[in-house]
Scaffold this active site. Structure first.
Site, PDB file in Angstrom:
ATOM      1  N   HIS A  85      -1.919  -6.437   1.088  1.00 35.13           N
ATOM      2  CA  HIS A  85      -3.215  -7.073   0.830  1.00 35.13           C
ATOM      3  C   HIS A  85      -2.991  -8.270  -0.083  1.00 35.13           C
ATOM      4  CE1 HIS A  85      -7.456  -7.572  -0.231  1.00 35.13           C
ATOM      5  NE2 HIS A  85      -7.081  -7.591  -1.500  1.00 35.13           N
ATOM      6  N   THR A 110      -5.528  -9.174   9.682  1.00 35.49           N
ATOM      7  CA  THR A 110      -5.833  -7.892   9.044  1.00 35.49           C
ATOM      8  C   THR A 110      -5.482  -6.705   9.934  1.00 35.49           C
ATOM      9  OG1 THR A 110      -7.648  -8.975   7.867  1.00 35.49           O
ATOM     10  CG2 THR A 110      -7.648  -6.574   7.900  1.00 35.49           C
ATOM     11  N   ASN A 144      -2.588  -1.244   6.726  1.00 35.86           N
ATOM     12  CA  ASN A 144      -1.978  -2.467   7.257  1.00 35.86           C
ATOM     13  C   ASN A 144      -0.908  -3.047   6.338  1.00 35.86           C
ATOM     14  OD1 ASN A 144      -3.671  -3.371   5.266  1.00 35.86           O
ATOM     15  ND2 ASN A 144      -4.832  -4.791   6.568  1.00 35.86           N
ATOM     16  N   ARG A 164      -1.102 -15.352   2.606  1.00 40.02           N
ATOM     17  CA  ARG A 164      -2.005 -14.880   3.674  1.00 40.02           C
ATOM     18  C   ARG A 164      -1.376 -15.112   5.046  1.00 40.02           C
ATOM     19  NH1 ARG A 164      -6.663 -13.082   2.303  1.00 40.02           N
ATOM     20  NH2 ARG A 164      -7.518 -13.317   4.403  1.00 40.02           N
ATOM     21  N   LYS A 223       0.814  -1.220   0.000  1.00 39.95           N
ATOM     22  CA  LYS A 223       0.000   0.000   0.000  1.00 39.95           C
ATOM     23  C   LYS A 223       0.852   1.277   0.000  1.00 39.95           C
ATOM     24  CE  LYS A 223      -3.942  -2.329   2.120  1.00 39.95           C
ATOM     25  NZ  LYS A 223      -4.974  -2.310   3.181  1.00 39.95           N
ATOM     26  N   PHE A 262     -17.093   0.134   4.508  1.00 36.12           N
ATOM     27  CA  PHE A 262     -15.762   0.723   4.684  1.00 36.12           C
ATOM     28  C   PHE A 262     -14.976   0.843   3.379  1.00 36.12           C
ATOM     29  CE2 PHE A 262     -15.418  -3.863   5.443  1.00 36.12           C
ATOM     30  CZ  PHE A 262     -14.404  -4.223   4.566  1.00 36.12           C
TER      31      PHE A 262
END
Length: 602
Positions: A575, A548, A572, A542, A467, A514
């Protein structure tokens, strides 16, 4: 301490050129020669080893046994010699297998490559018997042909320093378009086939500093900033290449200029030795052009200052020439059932990293393929029955010079042979009563390893998103974690995720309350989107990301990426898709030209 003392007394240690010269001049025991070599020794067995792995421990029991049984007349002696420190042994450097030399009265008369205990055993017995017959007047000494280690060029190798001081390197950057088109392996294979040596390599996006450093000659061009943006947003593949130790290239002048076909290639060795750097510069570049692959690469040659290389590959001096090799190993059902933990601990103690592991019940066809070396044995049917009787444990192991080290570690294929000649081998240590074969399997070659890993651990693709809030330094740290855990970054793009682009990744949650907050975070800057490839990639990614919520991750999975780099539940750090279907849909949307190869379907 007692066992260490026995080892020292068994083999003299030769670790520099002067000691080698004294030993080969048959001077016997001197003040400078370590330990002992009997005065005017007649027969000496020398274990030539690489500094990275040390002497061949697996053979020491055999040597001790032979010394006890055959040496009442003090004619048989043993030594270890470090190839890295002895100029004469330069041709044996960087070899994957141990080498055993046999010296009679200061003359090297035989050489055996590999830890072949029966062959070494027979050679020693033969030479000992010959020496005894010669001493008794029963036979005339044979006219041995001394083994030559190197060609005439080696006479220039009077000092070790020439390897480091005058070493000339070439940097090859395989461009992002070629990486995306999967040209890397083809280019590497062609470079190696031509006799060049790949000293180091890395796949990554270049930083702005690295682009300006390598492409300094074009910084004044008007479109350079666009070029920097392209190079920093996509994957390149960096190679550091050296000329190797043999004459270059195998693609001789006849391929370059048909007018020279009547001439003997490379007939003027003096001219070759004095060729200018400009001529050297043409060699690799010209070869890439001949092979019609130069358009995929940017090349900088004649680099002697490794600081230039360190900008692209940090710590190059430490890693150059190190060959980490991946192999397939397998614990057969009986061993897997009885002593798995002991074996895995031993593997890790020997410096291997276990990248992947899975239980698998072999079919009869698979068992026959893995046990083909026993096909003509009377017990072949029983071996196949045992191999298919329950789960085996398949492993992907990685280590420096892993293939040769694993072969040496597990020992011979027969338990009987292992117990007699190499009792320290894993074959002997982990033998199962009633089963005559080695209970550990390893790939025969790197080519076989690649095929076997693909078969038992079929690759799977997933998507990874880093991100915008993650800093450049943190990005590099995250990508290092990704690589260190066995993922291959297959493709990558840096992109500002507009609402339309974000929907290609977050389509499962676009109706959630959200979702607008997610879009707000993604709009803060560019994101890094990658295709990661590995067996079991979706679930492994994952697991590596962690929960998360970073706060929860720090409690439950403190080594996870979100625990280390996440700020809050929106920021976070990373993803990824939740299942294979979501991963493939995202890949087809974000990387439209990507075509999966040999990918696990389920």
């Amino acid at each position: 301490m007692a066992s260490k003392k026995r080892e020292i007394q068994l083999q003299a240690v030769i670790n520099n050129q002067s000691l080698w010269d004294e030993m080969m001049q048959n001077k016997g025991l001197t003040d400078s020669l370590p330990l002992f070599i009997h005065e005017y020794y007649r027969l000496l067995v020398i274990d030539v080893y690489q500094a990275w792995c040390g002497p061949c421990k697996a053979m020491q029991t055999l040597f001790r046994k032979l010394k006890n049984e055959l040496n009442e007349d003090e004619l048989l002696h043993f030594a270890v010699a470090e190839a890295d420190s002895i100029v004469t042994l330069q041709p044996f450097r960087d070899k994957c297998e141990p080498v055993f030399l046999f010296s009679v009265n200061g003359t090297i008369v035989a050489k055996i490559q590999g830890a072949n205990a029966p062959l070494v055993n027979q050679k020693i017995i033969t030479l000992v018997n010959e020496e005894r017959k010669i001493a008794a007047g029963e036979m005339v000494r044979p006219q041995y042909h001394e083994i030559v280690f190197a060609d005439s060029d080696s006479e220039d190798a009077g000092e070790l320093s020439h390897e480091t001081v005058d070493q000339i390197y070439t940097i090859v950057i395989i461009k992002p378009d070629a990486v995306a088109a999967r040209k890397v392996q083809e280019i590497k294979e062609k470079i190696i086939k031509a006799g060049f040596v790949i000293e180091a390599e890395d796949k990554k996006p270049l930083t702005e500093e690295q682009v300006k450093h390598f492409y300094s000659q074009i910084v004044d061009q008007p479109d350079f900033e666009d070029f920097v943006s392209f190079m920093t947003r996509n994957l390149s593949y960096i190679l550091v290449v050296s000329q190797g130790k043999e004459k270059q290239p195998s693609w001789d002048e006849s391929e370059v200029n048909s007018e020279t076909e009547s001439k003997e290639p490379w007939d003027d060795q003096q001219e070759m030795a004095k060729s200018s750097r400009m001529k050297e510069r043409k060699s690799l570049q010209q070869y890439l052009e001949i092979q019609q692959i130069s358009q995929f690469c940017d090349v900088e040659e004649n680099i002697t200052n490794t600081k230039f290389i360190d900008v692209l590959i940090p710590d190059f001096k430490k890693i150059r020439g190190i060959k980490f090799e991946k192999i397939l190993a397998l614990l057969r059902p009986a061993l897997f059932n009885e002593r798995t933990e002991d074996v895995l601990n031993k593997i890790q103690d020997e410096g291997f990293k276990i990248l992947l592991q899975r239980q698998i019940v072999l079919s009869e066809e698979e068992a026959k393929t893995l046990c083909k070396e026993y096909k003509n044995k009377d017990y072949f049917g029983n071996v196949i029955e045992n191999m298919t009787s329950g789960p085996s444990l398949a492993l992907v192991l990685v280590r420096e010079n892993g293939l040769a080290y694993w072969k040496q570690l597990i020992g011979p294929s027969s338990v009987e042979e292992a117990k007699e000649y190499i009792p320290e081998s894993l074959c002997a240590q982990f033998a199962i009563e009633g089963l005559p074969i080695n209970q550990l399997y390893g790939s025969d070659s790197l080519e076989a390893a690649e095929r076997e890993i693909q078969y038992f651990f079929p690759p799977q693709h997933t998507v990874a998103l880093i991100k915008p809030h993650v800093t450049q330094e943190q990005r590099e740290d995250i990508m290092k974690v990704i690589k260190d855990t066995g993922f291959d970054i297959t493709q990558m793009k840096e992109i500002l995720l507009t609402e339309e682009e974000a929907e290609k990744i977050y389509f499962k949650i676009k109706r959630k309350a959200f979702y607008k907050d997610v879009l707000g975070v993604l709009a803060e800057g560019t994101s890094l989107v990658m295709i990661l490839t590995k067996w079991n990639a979706v679930s492994d990614w994952r697991r590596l990301m962690g929960p998360t919520d970073p706060e929860e991750a720090r409690l439950l999975s403190p080594d996870s990426i979100r625990a280390q780099f996440g700020e809050n539940i929106l920021k976070n750090a990373v993803h990824g898709p939740s299942d294979m279907e979501e991963a493939m849909e995202t890949i087809s949307s974000m990387f439209e030209d990507f075509v999966p190869e040999n990918v696990e379907e389920n």
